[in-house]
Design a protein around this motif. Structure first.
Motif, PDB file in Angstrom:
ATOM      1  N   TRP A 165      -2.871   0.913   9.761  1.00 44.84           N
ATOM      2  CA  TRP A 165      -3.431   1.704   8.661  1.00 44.84           C
ATOM      3  C   TRP A 165      -4.246   2.893   9.161  1.00 44.84           C
ATOM      4  O   TRP A 165      -4.214   3.965   8.568  1.00 44.84           O
ATOM      5  N   HIS A 166      -4.984   2.720  10.243  1.00 45.48           N
ATOM      6  CA  HIS A 166      -5.842   3.800  10.733  1.00 45.48           C
ATOM      7  C   HIS A 166      -5.167   4.588  11.858  1.00 45.48           C
ATOM      8  O   HIS A 166      -4.590   4.006  12.769  1.00 45.48           O
ATOM      9  N   CYS A 192      -0.701  -4.339   9.872  1.00 45.05           N
ATOM     10  CA  CYS A 192      -1.428  -4.185   8.611  1.00 45.05           C
ATOM     11  C   CYS A 192      -1.615  -5.549   7.981  1.00 45.05           C
ATOM     12  O   CYS A 192      -2.709  -6.080   7.938  1.00 45.05           O
ATOM     13  N   SER A 195      -6.648   7.680   7.826  1.00 40.90           N
ATOM     14  CA  SER A 195      -5.588   6.726   7.501  1.00 40.90           C
ATOM     15  C   SER A 195      -4.230   7.352   7.775  1.00 40.90           C
ATOM     16  O   SER A 195      -4.014   8.531   7.501  1.00 40.90           O
ATOM     17  N   SER A 233       0.826  -1.209   0.000  1.00 44.54           N
ATOM     18  CA  SER A 233       0.000   0.000   0.000  1.00 44.54           C
ATOM     19  C   SER A 233       0.859   1.256   0.000  1.00 44.54           C
ATOM     20  O   SER A 233       0.469   2.285  -0.565  1.00 44.54           O
ATOM     21  N   HIS A 269       2.946   2.734   7.601  1.00 43.99           N
ATOM     22  CA  HIS A 269       1.776   2.512   8.462  1.00 43.99           C
ATOM     23  C   HIS A 269       1.852   1.166   9.177  1.00 43.99           C
ATOM     24  O   HIS A 269       0.811   0.593   9.521  1.00 43.99           O
ATOM     25  N   GLU A 270       3.062   0.662   9.387  1.00 41.45           N
ATOM     26  CA  GLU A 270       3.263  -0.541  10.199  1.00 41.45           C
ATOM     27  C   GLU A 270       4.307  -0.195  11.259  1.00 41.45           C
ATOM     28  O   GLU A 270       5.441  -0.644  11.218  1.00 41.45           O
TER      29      GLU A 270
END
Length: 334
Positions: free
Chosen positions: A87-88, A148, A111, A41, A61-62
């Motif tokens: 992710w969020h 994620c 996000s 992503s 995002h990890e």
């Protein structure tokens, strides 16, 4: 100031970048980043494949790190505590989905890398509700991808109440699939790996698969008719989905976790005749993530990773894009 690595155009090389995050929100935390996984992503956002990227763009995002600061209304986390962020990075906390515990389905969710700067940095900020404490015995260096990739494959087990007697198959033994095999085996399922790679057969068995089916061999697929209760597909390529649906038992489910690059062509009659389903799901809620982490801790499950320093970020992205990664990449500040 937060020091990060950012791209300034679609597909551009990441460069050192600093930004002022402003005052810390009352419900937010600031995380000092130790490690950050790289996900496909991140590549999709880097190249603006989804048409939502804003530049300068800081991926990541990890995230694994420790709480460096917290807002005045944050009571569930402590400064110095090791946590993860996926992710969020925030939720509305008032909609039906949030109030029902399905925060990951919140239409107003934020996000971590959409419209804000992510974890390829020394620090990152997020709403405390989206941050999950990391169990002490989990490997902090390899835990990032669980936030994620890990929760993406674990979430269906919770959502569909998959019993330990289920026969489950996984399509694609890569960044998602190699974690799915471990979770499913520990869950108690009879696990089958679908792969077109001879090299991955032994790896799939070592990761937890009881059986491996060669997707290049139509005879093997045909012999698996009416076998599986659930198939998790983690790939982004076009396949003969009807051939896979034929391997489902009555009331079986083909579940999409990867996003195929082309439209999915499916015959409806086999679904109706055997009451089969086709579905998909995103990452999980904070409580789902916490449950997954406890499960991983209990069963000693962790992603298989390759580690790069943060200043090697462009090399790491090239490695990920090559498709040769075994199986996730993590950037480390340590």
């Amino acid at each position: 100031m937060i020091k990060a690595y950012a791209a300034f155009e679609s597909g551009g090389k990441l460069q050192p970048f600093e930004y002022d995050p402003g005052p810390l929100g009352e419900h937010d935390v600031e995380i000092a980043i130790e490690h950050c996984g790289i996900c496909h992503s991140d590549l999709s956002m880097l190249y603006n494949n989804w048409g939502i990227t804003r530049y300068p763009f800081v991926p990541g995002h990890e995230i694994i790190g420790t709480i460096a600061a917290k807002g005045v209304h944050v009571n569930n986390l402590a400064v110095g505590q090791r946590v993860g962020l996926g992710w969020h990075s925030g939720y509305c906390m008032t909609c039906h989905n949030c109030m029902s515990g399905d925060h990951n389905l919140c239409a107003q969710s934020e996000s971590t890398i959409v419209g804000r700067h992510g974890g390829f940095a020394d620090k990152v900020r997020a709403d405390a509700a989206s941050v999950v404490a990391l169990p002490d015995s989990l490997n902090a260096q390899s835990a990032g991808p669980l936030f994620c990739g890990g929760i993406t494959v674990f979430n269906p087990l919770l959502q569909f109440d998959v019993p330990p007697t289920a026969k489950v198959a996984v399509i694609g033994i890569g960044g998602l699939g190699h974690i799915a095999l471990q979770f499913l085996r520990a869950w108690g399922c009879r696990v089958t790996a679908f792969t077109s790679s001879d090299d991955k057969k032994k790896e799939a068995l070592a990761l937890g698969a009881h059986d491996v089916l060669d997707t290049k061999n139509p005879t093997e697929l045909a012999a698996a008719a009416n076998r599986f209760d659930l198939i998790l597909t983690t790939v982004n390529v076009k396949l003969d989905w009807n051939a896979y649906i034929a391997t489902l038992r009555p009331k079986g489910r083909l579940h999409f976790l990867g996003v195929p690059l082309e439209s999915v062509d499916i015959n409806v009659f086999p679904l109706i005749a055997s009451q089969r389903s086709v579905s998909g799901s995103p990452v999980g809620s904070p409580t789902g993530i916490a449950t997954m982490l406890r499960f991983a801790e209990q069963h000693k499950i962790e992603p298989i990773i390759e580690v790069f320093r943060f200043d090697q970020v462009n090399e790491a992205l090239t490695r990920l894009a090559s498709g040769k990664t075994k199986y996730r990449i993590v950037l480390s500040n340590q």
